[in-house]
Design a protein around this motif. Structure first.
Motif, PDB file in Angstrom:
ATOM      1  N   GLN A 281      15.824   1.340  -5.953  1.00 27.50           N
ATOM      2  CA  GLN A 281      15.369   2.333  -5.000  1.00 27.50           C
ATOM      3  C   GLN A 281      13.844   2.379  -4.986  1.00 27.50           C
ATOM      4  N   VAL A 282      13.326   2.573  -3.802  1.00 26.57           N
ATOM      5  CA  VAL A 282      11.877   2.705  -3.616  1.00 26.57           C
ATOM      6  C   VAL A 282      11.617   4.053  -2.965  1.00 26.57           C
ATOM      7  N   GLN A 283      10.720   4.805  -3.538  1.00 25.20           N
ATOM      8  CA  GLN A 283      10.283   6.054  -2.924  1.00 25.20           C
ATOM      9  C   GLN A 283       8.888   5.824  -2.341  1.00 25.20           C
ATOM     10  N   LEU A 284       8.705   6.300  -1.116  1.00 24.02           N
ATOM     11  CA  LEU A 284       7.451   6.092  -0.402  1.00 24.02           C
ATOM     12  C   LEU A 284       6.892   7.441   0.026  1.00 24.02           C
ATOM     13  N   VAL A 285       5.603   7.630  -0.214  1.00 28.24           N
ATOM     14  CA  VAL A 285       4.951   8.877   0.174  1.00 28.24           C
ATOM     15  C   VAL A 285       3.654   8.557   0.899  1.00 28.24           C
ATOM     16  N   GLU A 286       3.581   8.973   2.161  1.00 25.51           N
ATOM     17  CA  GLU A 286       2.394   8.731   2.968  1.00 25.51           C
ATOM     18  C   GLU A 286       1.397   9.882   2.847  1.00 25.51           C
ATOM     19  N   SER A 287       0.155   9.559   3.134  1.00 27.90           N
ATOM     20  CA  SER A 287      -0.900  10.563   3.218  1.00 27.90           C
ATOM     21  C   SER A 287      -2.005  10.002   4.098  1.00 27.90           C
ATOM     22  N   GLY A 288      -2.940  10.871   4.450  1.00 27.49           N
ATOM     23  CA  GLY A 288      -4.098  10.420   5.195  1.00 27.49           C
ATOM     24  C   GLY A 288      -4.115  10.798   6.662  1.00 27.49           C
ATOM     25  N   GLY A 289      -3.035  11.368   7.137  1.00 26.44           N
ATOM     26  CA  GLY A 289      -3.015  11.783   8.531  1.00 26.44           C
ATOM     27  C   GLY A 289      -3.905  12.992   8.761  1.00 26.44           C
ATOM     28  N   GLY A 290      -4.076  13.329  10.024  1.00 23.84           N
ATOM     29  CA  GLY A 290      -4.901  14.484  10.350  1.00 23.84           C
ATOM     30  C   GLY A 290      -5.319  14.465  11.794  1.00 23.84           C
ATOM     31  N   LEU A 291      -6.284  15.299  12.097  1.00 30.26           N
ATOM     32  CA  LEU A 291      -6.818  15.415  13.452  1.00 30.26           C
ATOM     33  C   LEU A 291      -8.126  14.638  13.524  1.00 30.26           C
ATOM     34  N   VAL A 292      -8.245  13.791  14.521  1.00 35.29           N
ATOM     35  CA  VAL A 292      -9.451  12.986  14.689  1.00 35.29           C
ATOM     36  C   VAL A 292      -9.788  12.908  16.167  1.00 35.29           C
ATOM     37  N   GLN A 293     -11.060  12.789  16.463  1.00 40.89           N
ATOM     38  CA  GLN A 293     -11.473  12.657  17.866  1.00 40.89           C
ATOM     39  C   GLN A 293     -11.258  11.228  18.350  1.00 40.89           C
ATOM     40  N   ALA A 294     -11.086  11.094  19.634  1.00 39.15           N
ATOM     41  CA  ALA A 294     -10.948   9.767  20.227  1.00 39.15           C
ATOM     42  C   ALA A 294     -12.143   8.907  19.854  1.00 39.15           C
TER      43      ALA A 294
END
Length: 121
Positions: A1-14
């Protein structure tokens, strides 16, 4: 089994940039094909990029703007995103599997919970 955890998203301007991370545990990512998918509001989840044994693949919409990399020592997958536009707004999920760099979600065995990216115009 592999557990994956993302991070780094957010609000950014074009026009801005973000780097998403996906930390794996349970197994080493070196043994898997890895990929990024995204799901925009009201749309199906779609393939973004993948790394299969060192060969990278991108959907046309992100070629030249996004880069997928992995750090095997940190057991982490990254997605460097640049020149972001409102069309990139989505929940981004990382995935791991053994069926190559497939654009089909059903070919991927393990998924993270996703991280939201919002690009304002």
């Amino acid at each position: 089994q592999v557990q994956l955890v993302e991070s780094g998203g957010g609000l950014v301007q074009a026009g801005g940039s973000l780097r998403l991370s996906c930390v794996a545990s349970g197994r080493t990512l070196r043994d898997y094909d890895v990929g990024w998918f995204r799901q925009a509001p009201g749309k199906e989840r779609e393939f973004v990029a993948a790394d299969s044994w060192g060969t990278t693949y991108y959907t046309d919409a992100v070629k030249g703007r996004f880069i997928i990399t992995r750090d095997n020592a940190k057991n982490t997958l990254y997605l460097q995103m640049g020149s972001l536009g409102p069309e990139d707004t989505a929940v981004y999920s990382c995935a791991a599997g053994t069926r190559g760099a497939s654009f089909l979600t059903s070919d991927w065995s393990y998924w993270g919970q996703g991280t939201r990216v919002t690009v304002s115009s």
